[in-house]
Design a protein around this motif. Structure first.
Motif: not given
Length: 722
Positions: A158-168, A127-133
């Motif tokens: 935020v850092r999790g999405l960076i490590e996963g490559g979703t945020l560049l 839910t939190e990742r979706q809210a951020l995106l």
């Protein structure tokens, strides 16, 4: 094969001139910043104008290492550097160093990483990742902290999405551009007199070199008037404006006025900035991105590519004189910089310097005058307290009439200011038994007691120590006496008059930072303070609505000694501090404690007849051939070995120039005969205005020769004689 070209490079070092190097195919031009070898190290310099020296054979010259990726130093800045060096007789490289004061700004800008959407969606969506995106609809890159705040999620998300490559990651400059002044904002409503004055200044913008004295009594609204000229200059989207203030770190109210008028803060330039702030400000000035720079005198040497207007506020202030290193008068050099750039320069003051007044009378400067205070405010009534008749209470420094006025002012719900231009608690500490005085071991100066901090301090070199329990001379214990008052002692006396009085002391040694000073100014403005005890720093144009009484504790203080400008400086300082009283509807008054009420300075302040005082001062200067009717230059001979200094000072005397229109006084030990561990002698040159003073001094110094143990500093147009 690329052509090898001999070029001239000026280095920011106290050397005689530029050095020759080889441009091996870089295509260098004057103004380019380059890295060159010098004695086994790499140094940054500037490709300089004019033909190379040509004395060294080409085969022995070293090539330029690299050209730096920075905007070239503008031609007008290079001409200004050369002019200043020739006028003050300083090595050109020493002046260049002031224009290259932040070498780090010539390197690539530091970068920071921001993040935005661009990669695949995460394998596991929360839910939190979706809210951020969902929040990232504008695709703007942001920091981790900003992304966290935007979507109200933790930074771990935020850092999790960076490590996963979703945020560049995106590399951007570490500093954001300075915000642009908003010219659409309406300024304050000006009076007819202010509008007329503003119109004259605005008309000068874009019309070439024109020095203008903006003279106005304290509280007449000079700042708002020259703001209009600044706004006119900024209508050109490339134009830059420079405002010089005598003490930039202490001008909280000025900065607030600017923000109210233009919607943003200006770019600051002063010694209190961090290294990063200085780098950012220097580069923004060089890039043209800094539209308005507000700074101390050194801001004159920033490499502005499109300077359109210079304003020197409080132009009379002695703080514009640089006394160390390259010695120069900031106000005068501001006029030169304006002339070099063919732009107007506004000199603003309620008490202009006699040199400026003289230039107006000769027709060299234009004159815009604001003779009355803005709105309902009127000038305060000035009264002298003759201490020969009134006397001082035992152990006190405030006469009874001043005490009574202070208590009555506070009882009426108004504020008072007690002015004494002396920091600390007491200027002298001596032993009651033997008379020993506590002196600085490195300077010919007494140690000043700072009781709040529990130390004795030298105000010349900074040496500090605790008060010993026993006298170093006679070993008597508990016999030290504090002699004379400083602001801390006056605060103690005021507090004893009424224990519930809210008292604050404004003194540079008690303010840890500009932010702390701004907080104290806000306390005064919001009437959380009843009585201010202040040094000269309270004379700098502050506006306190409830302040109606100014008490000058020692009006005679600045008149002691044989300083050429003592009377002028005392008049300016007392006029400025008197001008803090009654700046709105409440009527103000000023009480000056003096033993010399008949002195011309006191008489002029009491009567308000400033013109008579100026006439008398100018006539006395003209009768004696003193500035602005003659020229002065000081020679300061210093060194760690007293005998070597004395010998060289006498050698200078023996080789001194003689002739009609020239006289040399000295050598004599300087009043501060020992300063920071260096022994000092002085000579003073007095010359007619038509004498080529610089050429005469150069020839003289060459005749006398040099001594590696001794340094000779030249002070053109000296302001201090210590």
């Amino acid at each position: 094969m690329a052509e090898t070209v001999r070029i001239s490079v000026l280095l920011p070092l106290p050397l005689a001139g530029a050095f020759d190097y080889l441009d091996s195919g870089l295509g260098l031009a004057p103004g380019d910043y380059v890295e060159v070898p010098l004695g086994g190290r790499q140094v940054i310099g500037v490709v300089w104008d004019g033909a190379p020296e040509g004395k060294t054979p080409t085969a022995r010259l070293k090539p330029v290492t690299a050209r730096l990726d920075a905007p070239p130093m503008p031609e007008v800045t290079r001409r200004f550097v050369a002019w200043v060096a020739g006028y003050v007789l300083a090595p050109p490289g020493a002046v260049l160093k002031m224009a290259m004061s932040v070498p780090e700004a010539l390197r690539p800008a530091p970068l920071k990483t921001l993040y935005r959407r661009g990669g695949p969606l995460p394998a596991r969506m929360t839910t939190e990742r979706q809210a951020l995106l969902d929040a990232l609809i504008d695709d703007l890159p942001r920091s981790v902290r900003d992304l966290s705040a935007l979507a109200y999620v933790g930074e771990g998300v935020v850092r999790g999405l960076i490590e996963g490559g979703t945020l560049l990651g995106v590399e951007v400059a570490a500093h954001d551009p300075y915000p642009m002044p908003d010219l659409s904002l309406a300024g304050p409503i000006l009076s007819p007199a202010q509008m007329a004055a503003a119109g004259e200044l605005m008309e000068a913008v874009g019309q070439g070199f024109r020095p203008i004295l903006l003279e106005g009594v304290t509280g007449s609204g000079k700042t708002e008037v020259y703001f209009e000229a600044m706004a006119r200059a900024l209508e050109n989207p490339q134009a830059q404006v420079l405002v010089l203030l005598p003490e930039i770190a202490l001008t909280a109210q000025w900065l607030q006025r600017f923000a109210d008028r233009f919607g943003v803060e200006p770019v600051l330039w002063h010694s209190g900035l961090t290294d990063g702030e200085r780098r950012r400000a220097w580069r923004a000035a060089a890039d043209g991105q800094a539209r308005v720079v507000v700074g101390a005198r050194s801001a004159l040497f920033l490499p502005f590519p499109a300077l359109a207007l210079i304003v020197v506020d409080e132009e009379h202030d002695a703080a514009f004189k640089q006394e160390e290193g390259v010695i120069y008068q900031g106000r005068d050099m501001a006029v030169v910089r304006a002339q070099q750039g063919a732009i107007p320069v506004v000199l603003a003051s309620a008490t202009p310097a006699l040199e400026t007044v003289s230039n107006v009378r000769r027709g060299r400067y234009a004159h815009v005058h604001l003779p009355e205070r803005h709105g309902e405010a009127v000038l305060p009534e000035v009264t002298a307290i003759d201490l020969r008749r009134t006397g001082l209470p035992r152990g006190g420094f405030l006469a009874q009439p001043l005490r009574d006025a202070l208590l009555a002012t506070v009882a009426a719900g108004e504020q008072a200011l007690m002015f004494l231009n002396r920091r600390g608690y007491a200027p002298l500490t001596l032993c009651r038994t033997c008379g020993h005085r506590m002196e600085c071991p490195q300077c010919s100066a007494w140690l000043v007691e700072h009781r709040g901090a529990g130390r004795l301090q030298c105000h010349h070199c900074g040496y500090a120590t605790r008060l010993p329990s026993a006298c170093p001379e006679c070993e008597a214990e508990g016999q030290f006496a504090a002699c004379g008052p400083g602001v801390e002692r006056i605060a103690e006396e005021v507090a004893a008059l009424a224990p519930d009085l809210r008292v604050t002391v404004l003194s540079s040694d008690l303010m840890a930072s500009p932010k702390e000073f701004a907080a104290v100014i806000d306390d005064i403005t919001q009437h959380r303070v009843d009585c201010i005890i202040g040094t000269q720093m309270v004379t700098k144009g502050y506006h306190f609505p409830k302040l109606t009484l100014v008490g000058v504790v020692d009006a005679d203080l600045g008149l002691a000694g044989g300083d050429l400008r003592a009377a002028e400086r005392t008049y300016q300082q007392l006029s400025q501090v008197a001008g803090r009283a009654g700046r709105e509807a409440l009527r103000g008054r000023v009480l000056m404690q003096t033993y010399m009420p008949e002195h011309p300075v006191m008489a002029a302040l009491i009567s308000g007849d400033r013109d008579a005082f100026i006439e008398a001062e100018l006539q006395a200067r003209e009768d004696h051939g003193m500035p602005p009717f003659g020229r002065l230059a000081g020679l300061i001979v210093s060194g760690e070995e007293a005998d070597a200094v004395t010998r060289h000072a006498r050698k200078l005397s023996q080789t001194a120039p003689v002739g009609i229109g020239v006289s040399v006084l000295g050598p004599v030990p300087a009043p501060l005969a020992l300063l920071r561990g260096r022994h000092r002698w002085r000579l003073l040159v007095k010359a007619a205005r038509d004498i080529d003073l610089q050429r005469m001094l150069r020839d003289w110094i060459a005749r006398a020769g040099t001594d590696r143990k001794v340094r000779v500093q030249i002070d053109i147009d000296p302001y201090g004689f210590m």
